[in-house]
Design a protein around this motif. Structure first.
Motif, PDB file in Angstrom:
ATOM      1  N   PRO A  52      -7.014 -50.489  -6.906  1.00  0.00           N
ATOM      2  CA  PRO A  52      -8.237 -50.357  -7.707  1.00  0.00           C
ATOM      3  C   PRO A  52      -9.319 -49.668  -6.878  1.00  0.00           C
ATOM      4  O   PRO A  52      -9.416 -49.882  -5.671  1.00  0.00           O
ATOM      5  N   TYR A  54     -13.576 -47.832  -7.207  1.00  0.00           N
ATOM      6  CA  TYR A  54     -14.786 -47.668  -7.994  1.00  0.00           C
ATOM      7  C   TYR A  54     -15.103 -46.188  -8.045  1.00  0.00           C
ATOM      8  O   TYR A  54     -15.107 -45.508  -7.021  1.00  0.00           O
ATOM      9  N   ASN A 114     -14.905 -49.041 -12.719  1.00  0.00           N
ATOM     10  CA  ASN A 114     -13.627 -49.333 -12.076  1.00  0.00           C
ATOM     11  C   ASN A 114     -12.540 -48.411 -12.589  1.00  0.00           C
ATOM     12  O   ASN A 114     -12.537 -48.017 -13.756  1.00  0.00           O
ATOM     13  N   ARG A 133      -8.869 -44.507 -15.457  1.00  0.00           N
ATOM     14  CA  ARG A 133      -9.586 -45.734 -15.827  1.00  0.00           C
ATOM     15  C   ARG A 133      -8.649 -46.814 -16.340  1.00  0.00           C
ATOM     16  O   ARG A 133      -8.835 -47.981 -16.074  1.00  0.00           O
TER      17      ARG A 133
END
Length: 154
Positions: A52, A54, A114, A133
């Motif tokens: 993951p 940002y 995120n 995404r």
């Protein structure tokens, strides 16, 4: 009795071996790595890394633009309330409230948020990194296809 036990013990071991030998399975026979699994024409490979991340929108003015639009809208709505000094106060309160709400909306809709970064070793030996995404629902070692900038499990 000793002769009996010497003859029975090997027979039991042999029988157990035959019974357990019937439980052995052969590994699945699939295509070797890089052979495309027969369903993929291009953009396919094995996931090397999934994490993951940002993503910043790169647009620092999203909150400012939202604040301006919100203040104008709040001021217009506030000016429809009351008469005289009450109308002036409602216009000011509406503009301040609209500006605050618009600022938050502008920051949240600026494109940041995120995402997932997936590294894929393609069948041709090259590496591709995709940031998307949507959760790709893949793990390291999964065979995937990259299509239109998205990773899809095969």
């Amino acid at each position: 009795m000793n002769i009996l036990t010497r003859g029975i013990a090997p027979a039991i071991v042999l029988a157990a071996g035959l019974v357990l030998g019937g439980c052995v399975t052969t590994p699945a026979q699939g295509p070797a790595y890089g052979q495309g699994y027969g369903r993929c024409q291009q953009g396919c490979g094995v996931v090397q890394d999934v994490r993951p991340v940002y993503v910043d929108s790169g647009n620092p003015n999203g909150g400012v633009l939202g604040a301006v639009i919100g203040a104008v809208a709040g001021g217009v709505l506030g000016s429809t309330i009351g008469k005289g000094d009450g109308r002036t106060a409602a216009t000011v309160v509406g503009a301040v409230a609209g500006g605050a709400v618009g600022n938050q909306i502008g920051k949240n809709s600026g494109g940041g948020g995120n995402a997932w970064r997936i590294v894929v070793r393609l069948d041709n030996g090259q590496y591709a990194t995709v940031t998307q995404r949507d959760n790709p629902n893949v793990r390291n070692g999964d065979y995937v296809q990259i299509n239109n900038g998205q990773v899809y499990p095969m």
